[in-house]
Design a protein around this motif. Structure first.
Motif, PDB file in Angstrom:
ATOM      1  N   ARG A  50      10.551   7.181  -0.846  1.00 34.46           N
ATOM      2  CA  ARG A  50      10.552   8.421  -1.627  1.00 34.46           C
ATOM      3  C   ARG A  50      11.947   9.005  -1.762  1.00 34.46           C
ATOM      4  N   ALA A  53      12.946   8.168  -4.966  1.00 25.16           N
ATOM      5  CA  ALA A  53      12.178   8.876  -5.992  1.00 25.16           C
ATOM      6  C   ALA A  53      12.861  10.162  -6.382  1.00 25.16           C
ATOM      7  N   ARG A  79      -0.279   8.219 -19.455  1.00 27.07           N
ATOM      8  CA  ARG A  79      -0.359   9.276 -18.440  1.00 27.07           C
ATOM      9  C   ARG A  79      -0.049   8.718 -17.047  1.00 27.07           C
ATOM     10  N   SER A  83       3.236   9.601 -14.422  1.00 29.07           N
ATOM     11  CA  SER A  83       3.104  10.169 -13.070  1.00 29.07           C
ATOM     12  C   SER A  83       3.649   9.243 -11.988  1.00 29.07           C
ATOM     13  N   TYR A  85       6.150   7.810  -9.315  1.00 32.99           N
ATOM     14  CA  TYR A  85       7.130   8.474  -8.449  1.00 32.99           C
ATOM     15  C   TYR A  85       8.513   7.963  -8.790  1.00 32.99           C
ATOM     16  N   SER A  87      12.350  10.017 -10.211  1.00 37.29           N
ATOM     17  CA  SER A  87      12.812  11.195 -10.957  1.00 37.29           C
ATOM     18  C   SER A  87      13.653  10.803 -12.169  1.00 37.29           C
ATOM     19  N   VAL A 138       6.618  19.249 -19.824  1.00 36.17           N
ATOM     20  CA  VAL A 138       6.032  18.385 -18.782  1.00 36.17           C
ATOM     21  C   VAL A 138       6.034  16.911 -19.208  1.00 36.17           C
ATOM     22  N   GLN A 179       1.798   3.630  -7.666  1.00 35.39           N
ATOM     23  CA  GLN A 179       2.592   4.837  -7.914  1.00 35.39           C
ATOM     24  C   GLN A 179       4.030   4.718  -7.420  1.00 35.39           C
ATOM     25  N   LYS A 213      -9.973   4.418 -12.136  1.00 37.27           N
ATOM     26  CA  LYS A 213     -10.282   5.737 -12.692  1.00 37.27           C
ATOM     27  C   LYS A 213      -8.974   6.422 -13.069  1.00 37.27           C
ATOM     28  N   ARG A 216      -5.842   4.637 -12.429  1.00 34.03           N
ATOM     29  CA  ARG A 216      -5.441   4.334 -11.043  1.00 34.03           C
ATOM     30  C   ARG A 216      -6.490   3.437 -10.396  1.00 34.03           C
ATOM     31  N   LEU A 217      -6.011   2.596  -9.525  1.00 32.19           N
ATOM     32  CA  LEU A 217      -6.902   1.698  -8.790  1.00 32.19           C
ATOM     33  C   LEU A 217      -7.568   2.469  -7.663  1.00 32.19           C
ATOM     34  N   GLU A 218      -8.893   2.557  -7.700  1.00 33.97           N
ATOM     35  CA  GLU A 218      -9.614   3.281  -6.654  1.00 33.97           C
ATOM     36  C   GLU A 218     -10.018   2.336  -5.534  1.00 33.97           C
ATOM     37  N   ASN A 417      -2.304  -7.458   2.414  1.00 31.67           N
ATOM     38  CA  ASN A 417      -3.708  -7.828   2.314  1.00 31.67           C
ATOM     39  C   ASN A 417      -4.478  -6.892   1.388  1.00 31.67           C
ATOM     40  N   TYR A 419      -7.550  -8.145  -0.204  1.00 32.24           N
ATOM     41  CA  TYR A 419      -8.970  -8.497  -0.037  1.00 32.24           C
ATOM     42  C   TYR A 419      -9.303  -8.465   1.443  1.00 32.24           C
ATOM     43  N   ARG A 420      -9.832  -7.325   1.852  1.00 29.85           N
ATOM     44  CA  ARG A 420     -10.024  -7.132   3.299  1.00 29.85           C
ATOM     45  C   ARG A 420     -11.410  -7.517   3.785  1.00 29.85           C
TER      46      ARG A 420
END
Lengths: 476, 122, 360
Positions: A50, A53, A79, A83, A85, A87, A138, A179, A213, A216-218, A417, A419-420
Motif C-alpha cells: 500500500r 498505492a 468501475r 477502484s 488501489y 494513486s 470522483v 484490487q 459481484k 469483484r471476485l467473491e 493457493n 483452490y482450497r
C-alpha cells in the motif's frame, strides 16, 4: 534392413528423442519455477504494497482497456478498474468502433464530455474520433477514447498515444483484476538495478464458476464445465511453472494480453503493437526484447507468480477451437517475423533458448504429434506396429504428463493457493487423467486448423463470444 | 445515543475503535468494506460516518460521495488517511468530507474529533 | 549387436514401463503431498479463524487498558501461543495495529508484544543465517520500536542480501531519523527505487534535519546513492547544493541526469532556467520534455524566445510541454502563442488542450 524398417526405427528414435528433450525441459522448468516462486514469496512476505498505492513518488501508470461491443458489462468493468488501489493512475478505455451502445453507456454512466485533446500519433493508428473525460471529480482518472474500428492491437496503440503516464498496463476490459494487482505489478519495475525492466507479467486464472459481484471476485471455485476446468490446469502449468521458470533466466517471450505491464517509452520505440498478427501480445514482447538486444541495453522481462487477473475461459469446443487456432496462428506469425533470432547468439537467452524452445516445442509440437498420429494410423493398418513397444512408449509419455500435472497442482497449493477445497483438487486431478485422450487431441486438432488457416492466409480473430460474469459465471 | 458508521477493513483496528466508542457511550455500526458500508448507510442513517480511504469493493471517495448525496440528513464524514495520500484527501474534501485523521491515529484524539463533529450537527 | 538392436535395448518396453511406473509412484507421492498440504492449510486457517475473533477481542481490550500489567493470559491463549506459527500471526496483528494507532494504544501494543514474549522470536529470527528470517526479524524489531537493537541492526545496512539490507536501512532511518542516512556514505550495494521509495516515506513522517552528508552522497561512486541524494535535495529543498546538482547534468547516465533536472526544477535559482536551456539540445527526448516542464516552474519571460522556438519541433509532445510551460511562466508570451496558434492547425489543437487543462 528394409527401407521401411529403417524409416520406422528412425521415426521411433526421433519421437523418443523429441519426447525426452521435451520432458527434460519440463523437468528443468519445473525445478526452476520452485526457486522463483519461493524467492518471490519470501521477498514479499511482509511488504507493505500500500506504500506504493499512496506514494506520490510511485511510477505513473495508465491502464489501457480496449472495448468492442462491451455495452452489457462496461459500466461495472470500468468501475472496478477505477477502484484499484493506486494513486498515480489513469484508466484509458478505448472504444474500438463498437456497434452497440458501449460508448453511450459510458457517457451516460460516467457523465462524460468530449474534450479538446491533441492526439499525438506516435504510433500510426486508425483515426481517433474523440477523447472524453468526466465532469465529476470522483471519476477524474477516467479517459475514454472513441476511434474507428481497427482491432485490438490498433486500439492499444491508440491507448499508448493518448495515455499520459510512464507505464502502461494493457488488459482485456472484461478481466477481473485483484484490487492490489497494480501495486504488485509495478514493484518489479522499481526493484531492478543495472537492468531496465521493460515488461512485467502476472498470473491469469480462470474465473468460470466463480462468484462475482460488482466486478469483484467473491468466491473462487473450480470451473464446473469440463473444458474450462481443463484450461484451469493448463493455465496453472503455463503460468505458475512455465513462465516463472523462463522469467528466472530472463527468457520470457510471452506476457498475457489479458494483463501485462510495459514501459511505455520502450514500447513506442519498438513500434507499438503490430496489427498484422493475431498474436500481438507475444509479438510485442519479442519485439521489445529484440529492440533492447539490438540497442545493447541491459534489460529484463519480469514475472510475478501472484494471481492478479481472472478471465473467462471458453466453455464450448467451438469457441475454444477458435481461440487455440488463433494462438497457433499468432505463434507462427510471431516466430516467422522474428526468425533472425533463431539460435542467434547475438540475442542471448532469447535467441539461444527461448526462441528454439517455442519453435520446437510450442509451434512444431502439434505438427509433430499430428504427423505421429497419421503415421501410427498407417502403420497399424499395415500391421507394422509393435504394440508392446508402442504401449510402453505411450505409458511413459502419459505417466510423465500426469506427474507434471500433479506437480503443477502441488505448486498451486504451495504458492498462492486458490483452490482450497480438497474436492476441487480431486476434480482437477481427475480431470487431468482425461487430458491425453480428450483435451490434448482436441487442442492439437485446433492447432492443425490454425496451420491450415495460416497457409490459406486467413487472418481474422474469429468471433469470441463470451457469457460475461453474472452472479456466478457458469452456464445454467 | 449517537450512531457512528465505521467502515474499516482491518479487523483488529475496527474492533479496537468499536470498543473504544462503546466505552464512550457511542453506538457503533461496523462495515468491513466499501460495499457493506454503502449497503448499511441508507439502512442505518448514522449520525456520523468514519471511513478509511482505501477499502475493498468501493473506495472511501465513493463513500464520501454517497453520504453527501443523502438529502434527508446532513451526515458528517471523517476519513482516515495514510501519510502520502494528501492529494486523495484533497479530493475527499472537494467531495464534501468534513474532517480527516491521519494514520497512525490516537484513539483519544479520534474520540474527541468524533464528539466535536457530533456537537456541530446537534 | 547391431545398432538397431542397441537402440531397441535402450528404449526397450521393459525400461519404458519401469520409467512409467517410477513416474506413477512419484505422482502418487505428489498427490499425497497435495492433500497433506491442504489439510495443514485448512487446519491452520480454521485455527486462526476460530481464534481470531477471540484474539482480536482480547487484544483490543488490552490496548484500551491504561497498562498491560494486569493483563493475564488465559489457558486457551497459552495453548494457542505454544506454536510458533500462531505467535507469528499475533506479531503480525500487533504490527498492523501499530501502523494504524499511536499514543497510549501504541505503547500498549509494544507492552503486549514484550509481555507475550514475542521479542524473543524476533531476535531469533534476526540472528538466523537464513536471509528471509533475518529480514523478518529486523522488520519485527523495528516495527515494535525496539531501539535497543538499533546498533545490531545498523550493521546490516550494507548486507549482501537485498532483503536484509532493505529492512536494516528502513529500521535505521526509522530509529535515527535523518541521521540514520549515514549508511549512504559507505553503501556499496545497490539501492533500488523501491527501497528509495520506502526510505522517503520513512523520512516524510519526520521534521527535516540537517544532512551534512548530502554533498558527499551527490558525489558517491554508487549511482543509486547519487539519485537518491538528488531526490532528497528535491523534496527537502536543499538549495545549497544547487551548483553541485547542476554539475550532474554532465553525467553519462541518463537516469542521473533525469533526476538532476527534476531536482533543479525544485531548488532552482535565477540561473537555473539558463542552465536548463543550455542543456536542452544535447538531451534525450524524455529529458527534453522534462526540461520544458521544469521551465514552467523556474522560467520567466526571459525564456519566451526559447519556448517559442520549440513550436518548430517535430515532436508534438515537445510543443505541448513548451506551451504548458509558457502558460505557467509568461502570460504575455502565452497570449502571443495563442495568436500564432490561430494560423496553425497543430498548434491550435495543442493550445486548445492546454486551455482545457488550465480550466481544470
Amino acid at each position: 534392413m528394409t527401407i521401411l524398417t529403417i524409416a520406422t526405427t528412425l521415426l521411433t528414435i526421433g519421437i523418443f528423442i523429441y519426447a525426452c528433450t521435451l520432458l527434460t525441459s519440463y523437468m528443468v522448468i519445473g525445478i526452476a519455477s520452485i526457486g522463483g516462486s519461493r524467492e518471490y514469496m519470501y521477498k514479499n512476505e511482509f511488504t507493505d504494497f500500500r506504500l506504493l498505492a499512496s506514494s506520490p513518488h510511485a511510477p505513473s501508470v495508465s491502464i489501457l482497456a480496449p472495448a468492442y461491443n462491451e455495452g452489457a458489462t462496461i459500466i461495472e468493468n470500468v468501475r472496478s478498474l477505477l477502484s484499484l488501489y493506486y494513486s498515480n493512475l489513469e484508466v484509458v478505455v478505448i472504444n474500438d468502433g463498437s456497434k452497440d451502445d458501449c460508448l453511450q453507456k459510458l457517457i451516460d454512466g460516467y457523465d462524460l464530455e468530449k474534450i479538446d485533446f491533441h492526439v499525438q500519433y506516435k504510433i500510426a493508428t486508425k483515426e481517433v474520433r474523440g477523447v472524453y473525460r468526466s465532469r465529476k471529480a470522483v471519476y477524474k482518472r477516467l479517459v475514454v477514447v472513441d476511434k474507428v474500428n481497427g482491432g485490438k492491437a490498433d486500439a492499444l496503440n491508440v491507448g499508448i498515444n493518448v495515455s499520459s503516464n510512464d507505464y502502461i498496463v494493457c488488459i482485456d476490459v472484461d478481466c477481473i483484476l485483484e484490487q492490489d494487482s497494480l501495486l504488485k505489478m509495478m514493484k518489479p519495475f522499481l526493484e531492478e538495478t543495472g537492468k531496465k525492466v521493460i515488461a512485467s507479467g502476472g498470473v491469469v486464472r480462470i474465473a468460470n464458476s466463480c462468484e462475482i459481484k460488482d466486478g469483484r471476485l467473491e468466491k473462487i471455485r473450480l470451473p464446473e464445465n469440463y473444458w474450462a476446468r481443463m484450461q484451469s490446469l493448463e493455465y496453472i502449468r503455463a503460468f505458475i511453472i512455465g513462465r516463472m521458470a523462463w522469467a528466472r533466466i530472463n527468457g520470457l517471450l510471452l506476457i498475457s494480453g489479458a494483463f501485462g505491464a510495459f514501459d511505455k517509452q520502450i514500447a513506442i520505440e519498438a513500434g507499438g503493437y503490430n496489427h498484422k498478427t493475431v498474436g500481438e501480445d507475444m509479438e510485442l514482447v519479442v519485439r521489445m526484447r529484440r529492440y533492447m538486444e539490438e540497442q545493447r541495453r541491459p534489460y529484463r522481462v519480469t514475472y510475478i507468480p501472484d494471481p492478479l487477473c481472472w478471465t473467462e475461459a471458453p466453455e464450448s469446443t467451438k469457441i475454444l477451437g477458435r481461440q487455440r487456432n488463433r494462438w497457433t496462428r499468432g505463434t507462427i506469425e510471431t516466430l516467422k517475423m522474428h526468425s533472425p533470432l533463431f539460435l542467434n547468439p547475438r540475442y542471448g537467452v532469447m535467441g539461444m533458448l527461448s526462441y528454439p524452445f517455442w519453435f520446437f516445442f510450442e509451434m512444431l509440437a502439434p505438427l509433430i504429434e499430428f504427423f505421429g498420429m497419421v503415421v501410427f494410423t498407417i502403420l497399424s493398418i499395415m500391421g507394422l506396429i509393435n504394440w508392446h513397444a508402442f504401449l510402453a512408449l505411450l505409458a511413459f509419455i502419459i505417466s510423465f504428463g500426469y506427474l507434471f500435472s500433479a506437480f503443477a497442482a502441488y505448486m498451486e497449493v504451495a504458492t498462492f493457493n486458490m483452490y482450497r477445497r480438497r474436492t476441487d483438487m480431486m476434480k482437477l486431478l481427475l480431470t487431468a487423467l482425461t487430458e491425453p485422450f480428450v483435451f490434448h487431441p482436441f487442442v492439437v486438432w485446433a492447432a492443425i486448423k490454425g496451420y491450415v488457416d495460416i497457409i490459406r492466409k486467413k487472418n481474422s480473430w474469429g468471433e469470441m463470444t463470451r457469457q460475461g460474469f453474472g452472479p456466478t459465471a457458469q452456464k445454467k | 445515543m449517537p450512531k457512528i458508521l465505521l467502515i474499516e477493513d482491518d479487523n483488529l483496528i475496527r474492533k479496537t475503535v468499536e470498543l473504544k466508542f462503546k466505552k464512550e457511550n457511542l453506538d457503533v455500526v461496523c462495515a468491513c468494506d466499501g460495499r457493506e458500508g454503502l449497503q448499511k448507510l441508507p439502512l442505518e442513517m448514522p449520525d456520523i460516518v468514519l471511513t478509511d480511504l482505501m477499502l475493498p469493493y468501493a473506495s472511501g471517495l465513493e463513500i464520501v460521495s454517497a453520504v453527501k448525496a443523502i438529502e434527508e440528513k446532513d451526515i458528517p464524514v471523517i476519513i482516515f488517511s495514510t501519510m502520502g495520500q494528501e492529494h486523495i484527501v484533497q479530493e475527499a474534501f472537494r467531495l464534501g468530507a468534513d474532517d480527516f485523521i491521519a494514520k497512525p491515529f490516537s484513539l483519544t484524539e479520534l474520540t474527541i474529533r468524533i464528539k466535536n463533529q457530533l456537537k456541530k450537527t446537534e | 549387436m547391431t545398432g538397431q538392436q542397441e537402440i531397441q535395448n535402450f528404449i526397450s518396453p521393459e525400461r519404458l514401463y519401469a520409467a512409467a511406473a517410477f513416474f506413477s509412484i512419484i505422482t502418487l507421492a505428489v498427490v499425497a503431498m497435495i492433500y497433506i498440504r491442504l489439510y495443514i492449510k485448512k487446519k491452520t486457517h480454521f485455527g486462526h479463524a476460530r481464534i481470531t475473533e477471540q484474539l482480536n477481542e482480547w487484544i483490543s481490550e488490552a490496548l484500551l487498558e491504561e497498562t498491560t500489567v494486569n493483563i493475564t493470559m488465559q489457558p486457551w491463549l497459552m495453548q494457542y501461543f505454544a506454536k510458533e506459527v500462531h505467535r507469528r500471526y499475533v506479531t503480525d496483528s500487533l504490527i498492523n495495529a501499530k501502523k494504524n494507532l499511536k499514543g497510549a494504544a501504541s505503547n500498549s501494543i509494544v507492552d503486549l508484544y514484550l509481555k507475550l514474549g514475542l521479542k524473543k522470536d524476533s531476535l531469533n529470527r534476526m540472528r538466523s543465517l537464513v536471509w528471509h528470517k533475518k529480514a523478518r526479524g529486523i522488520y519485527e524489531l523495528y516495527m515494535m520500536g525496539q531501539q535497543d537493537m538499533a546498533a545490531e541492526i545498523e550493521r546490516h545496512t550494507n548486507s549482501w542480501f537485498e532483503g536484509v539490507r532493505a529492512e536494516a536501512q528502513t529500521a535505521t532511518v526509522g530509529f535515527k531519523g535523518f541521521a540514520g542516512l549515514e549508511f549512504l556514505s559507505i553503501l556499496t550495494q545497490p539501492l533500488n527505487e523501491w527501497q528509495q521509495l520506502k526510505l522517503l516515506e520513512q523520512l516524510h513522517k519526520l521534521n527535516v534535519e540537517e544532512m551534512p552528508g548530502l554533498p558527499g552522497w551527490l558525489a558517491s561512486p554508487n549511482l543509486q546513492v547519487q539519485i537518491f541524494a538528488l531526490k532528497i535535495a528535491d523534496i527537502y529543498n536543499q538549495f545549497h547544493v544547487h551548483d553541485q546538482v547542476a554539475e550532474l547534468l554532465c553525467a553519462d547516465n541518463e537516469a542521473l541526469r533525469t533526476q538532476a533536472i527534476k531536482t533543479l526544477g525544485r531548488i532552482g535559482n535565477e540561473e537555473t532556467a539558463g542552465i536548463m536551456r543550455d542543456q536542452y539540445r544535447q538531451e534525450t527526448q524524455g529529458n527534453k520534455k522534462l526540461i520544458l516542464r521544469q521551465l514552467g516552474m523556474v522560467g520567466s519571460d526571459l525564456d519566451r524566445n526559447f519556448l517559442m522556438e520549440r513550436m518548430n519541433e517535430e515532436d508534438d509532445g515537445l510543443k505541448l510541454e513548451a506551451m504548458r510551460a509558457m502558460a505557467q511562466c509568461d502570460a504575455e508570451g502565452w497570449d502571443e502563442l495563442l495568436s500564432l496558434a490561430n494560423d496553425n492547425t497543430v498548434l491550435n489543437s495543442i493550445s486548445k488542450q492546454v486551455l482545457y487543462e488550465l480550466e481544470q
